[in-house]
Design a protein around this motif. Sequence first.
Motif, PDB file in Angstrom:
ATOM      1  N   PHE A   1       0.886  -1.346  -0.106  1.00  0.00           N
ATOM      2  CA  PHE A   1       0.015   0.202  -0.029  1.00  0.00           C
ATOM      3  C   PHE A   1       0.691   1.554  -0.026  1.00  0.00           C
ATOM      4  N   GLY A   2       1.297   1.684  -1.177  1.00  0.00           N
ATOM      5  CA  GLY A   2       2.289   2.679  -1.211  1.00  0.00           C
ATOM      6  C   GLY A   2       1.510   4.160  -0.841  1.00  0.00           C
ATOM      7  N   GLY A   3       0.423   4.364  -1.488  1.00  0.00           N
ATOM      8  CA  GLY A   3      -0.127   5.526  -1.240  1.00  0.00           C
ATOM      9  C   GLY A   3       0.038   6.661  -2.139  1.00  0.00           C
ATOM     10  N   PRO A   4      -0.686   7.716  -1.975  1.00  0.00           N
ATOM     11  CA  PRO A   4      -0.252   8.828  -2.753  1.00  0.00           C
ATOM     12  C   PRO A   4       0.963   9.527  -2.308  1.00  0.00           C
ATOM     13  N   ASP A   5       1.951  10.090  -3.553  1.00  0.00           N
ATOM     14  CA  ASP A   5       2.948  10.678  -3.078  1.00  0.00           C
ATOM     15  C   ASP A   5       3.619  11.868  -4.118  1.00  0.00           C
ATOM     16  N   GLY A   6       2.348  12.380  -4.641  1.00  0.00           N
ATOM     17  CA  GLY A   6       2.304  13.427  -5.467  1.00  0.00           C
ATOM     18  C   GLY A   6       2.855  14.741  -4.706  1.00  0.00           C
ATOM     19  N   GLY A   7       3.841  15.344  -5.133  1.00  0.00           N
ATOM     20  CA  GLY A   7       4.533  16.680  -4.631  1.00  0.00           C
ATOM     21  C   GLY A   7       3.771  17.909  -5.157  1.00  0.00           C
ATOM     22  N   ASP A   8       3.769  19.043  -4.365  1.00  0.00           N
ATOM     23  CA  ASP A   8       3.147  20.433  -4.349  1.00  0.00           C
ATOM     24  C   ASP A   8       4.128  21.024  -5.729  1.00  0.00           C
ATOM     25  N   GLY A   9       3.413  21.898  -6.372  1.00  0.00           N
ATOM     26  CA  GLY A   9       4.070  22.879  -7.463  1.00  0.00           C
ATOM     27  C   GLY A   9       5.106  23.957  -6.734  1.00  0.00           C
ATOM     28  N   GLY A  10       6.074  24.177  -7.533  1.00  0.00           N
ATOM     29  CA  GLY A  10       6.812  25.242  -6.984  1.00  0.00           C
ATOM     30  C   GLY A  10       6.166  26.680  -6.932  1.00  0.00           C
ATOM     31  N   ARG A  11       6.490  27.662  -6.143  1.00  0.00           N
ATOM     32  CA  ARG A  11       6.032  29.007  -6.316  1.00  0.00           C
ATOM     33  C   ARG A  11       6.874  29.921  -7.479  1.00  0.00           C
ATOM     34  N   GLY A  12       5.841  30.641  -8.101  1.00  0.00           N
ATOM     35  CA  GLY A  12       6.182  31.348  -8.930  1.00  0.00           C
ATOM     36  C   GLY A  12       7.369  32.572  -8.645  1.00  0.00           C
ATOM     37  N   GLY A  13       8.104  32.954  -9.623  1.00  0.00           N
ATOM     38  CA  GLY A  13       9.112  34.117  -9.256  1.00  0.00           C
ATOM     39  C   GLY A  13       8.123  35.403  -8.894  1.00  0.00           C
ATOM     40  N   ASP A  14       9.080  36.201  -8.023  1.00  0.00           N
ATOM     41  CA  ASP A  14       8.599  37.416  -7.967  1.00  0.00           C
ATOM     42  C   ASP A  14       9.111  38.565  -8.543  1.00  0.00           C
ATOM     43  N   VAL A  15       8.519  39.932  -8.615  1.00  0.00           N
ATOM     44  CA  VAL A  15       9.089  40.816  -9.398  1.00  0.00           C
ATOM     45  C   VAL A  15       9.629  41.931  -8.299  1.00  0.00           C
ATOM     46  N   TRP A  16      10.930  42.180  -8.300  1.00  0.00           N
ATOM     47  CA  TRP A  16      11.737  43.030  -7.440  1.00  0.00           C
ATOM     48  C   TRP A  16      12.328  44.478  -8.189  1.00  0.00           C
ATOM     49  N   ILE A  17      12.269  45.468  -7.527  1.00  0.00           N
ATOM     50  CA  ILE A  17      12.995  46.600  -7.990  1.00  0.00           C
ATOM     51  C   ILE A  17      13.961  46.976  -7.071  1.00  0.00           C
TER      52      ILE A  17
ATOM     53  N   THR B   1       8.667  18.445  -4.304  1.00  0.00           N
ATOM     54  CA  THR B   1       8.224  19.736  -4.625  1.00  0.00           C
ATOM     55  C   THR B   1       8.800  20.445  -5.808  1.00  0.00           C
ATOM     56  N   GLY B   2       8.121  20.997  -6.690  1.00  0.00           N
ATOM     57  CA  GLY B   2       8.657  21.728  -7.736  1.00  0.00           C
ATOM     58  C   GLY B   2       9.722  22.954  -7.331  1.00  0.00           C
ATOM     59  N   ALA B   3      10.567  23.253  -8.181  1.00  0.00           N
ATOM     60  CA  ALA B   3      11.476  24.185  -7.902  1.00  0.00           C
ATOM     61  C   ALA B   3      10.722  25.680  -8.000  1.00  0.00           C
ATOM     62  N   LYS B   4      11.224  26.903  -7.061  1.00  0.00           N
ATOM     63  CA  LYS B   4      10.490  27.950  -7.158  1.00  0.00           C
ATOM     64  C   LYS B   4      11.019  28.758  -8.451  1.00  0.00           C
ATOM     65  N   GLY B   5      10.129  29.571  -9.270  1.00  0.00           N
ATOM     66  CA  GLY B   5      10.735  30.006 -10.446  1.00  0.00           C
ATOM     67  C   GLY B   5      11.507  31.332 -10.099  1.00  0.00           C
ATOM     68  N   ALA B   6      12.323  31.487 -10.951  1.00  0.00           N
ATOM     69  CA  ALA B   6      13.292  32.699 -10.834  1.00  0.00           C
ATOM     70  C   ALA B   6      12.832  33.965 -10.936  1.00  0.00           C
ATOM     71  N   ASP B   7      13.398  34.728  -9.909  1.00  0.00           N
ATOM     72  CA  ASP B   7      12.695  36.238  -9.793  1.00  0.00           C
ATOM     73  C   ASP B   7      13.137  37.222 -10.731  1.00  0.00           C
TER      74      ASP B   7
END
Length: 344
Positions: free
Chosen positions: A31-47, A79-85
């Motif tokens: 009984f392995g069960g679910p093991d799907g990871g979460d998506g990564g956060r999108g990149g931010d916009v910095w000034i 978990t997916g990698a975070k997007g580049a800022d």
Amino acid sequence: MKFLDQAKVYVRSGDGGAGCVSFRREKFIEFGGPDGGDGGRGGDVWIECVDGLNTLIDYRYQQHFKAKKGDHGKGANRTGAKGADVVLKVPAGTQILDEDEETILADLTEVGQRIRLLEGGNGGFGNAQFKTSTNQAPRRANPGLEGQERWIWLRLKLIADAGLVGLPNAGKSTFLAATTAAKPKIADYPFTTLHPGLGVVRVDGREFVLADIPGLIEGAHEGVGIGDRFLGHVERCRALLHLVDGTSEHAGKAYKTVRAELAAYGNGLDEKPEIVALSKVDALSPELLKQQKERLKRAAKKTPLLLSAQSGQGVQEALRALLAVVEEARVEEKEETPRAEWRP
């Protein structure tokens, strides 16, 4: 390099990555069960406010800035990698305005200041997040949230201690060239200066920054001539040096013309400490010099300085007078209640 003091740009933060639907399937694990990871956060916009820039010319050639999307989740609870800022680098004195060109979102006046303008979208949950006692094998996952987007205006207002104002051909560029290492264009026709210039003045072992803006004419606040677009660059100045051409028809009228435009522009320019000087006095006869000085004195209600940037007459006196006002303003600023610590 061309001078660019405002630019309209499009910014978008990254979308979040989607969650994963996956199940653990290994030999001898019943009984392995679910093991799907979460998506990564999108990149931010910095000034970010950085050193070494004095114009927004980079944003003439690129107007769209998009952060990267977050990676999708993967099996084995990865978990997916975070997007580049994406980071927009601007010179000190840059204001960030909303698309309406009125709402100020941020004002970056010190090198090192950094703000997050837009946040990236959150990543979606993988199916491992939905496992419950009554749902041991969920087959659903969330998509990532979309990023944010908007159009913004970047507007640069040069940071200088003192500013030069006056009609075209009043001798502002000649004064800047004579007192600093700046090399502005100088010619015998109006509107030689098309873009603001900066120079560092050294007098009596001390320094301050002097700004030269294109000349004003009557109706500049309505767009006549070059208009009052560049007056924003002297908004941050602590003092103004108002040069009046001694060879003009009437020094008093020339003074009042510029003062009227400063008042029409607003933002407290007409309330700043002002030093009035009659320029090009070496080209005047003694009789005409006396007449122009009296006219200017009546209009300004103060005794004007007499100077000639070409011969050097009166230049040091004008610089010392400017320095005194600038240093007085610096002391007053230090005595004010200190600002709360700025946090990005």
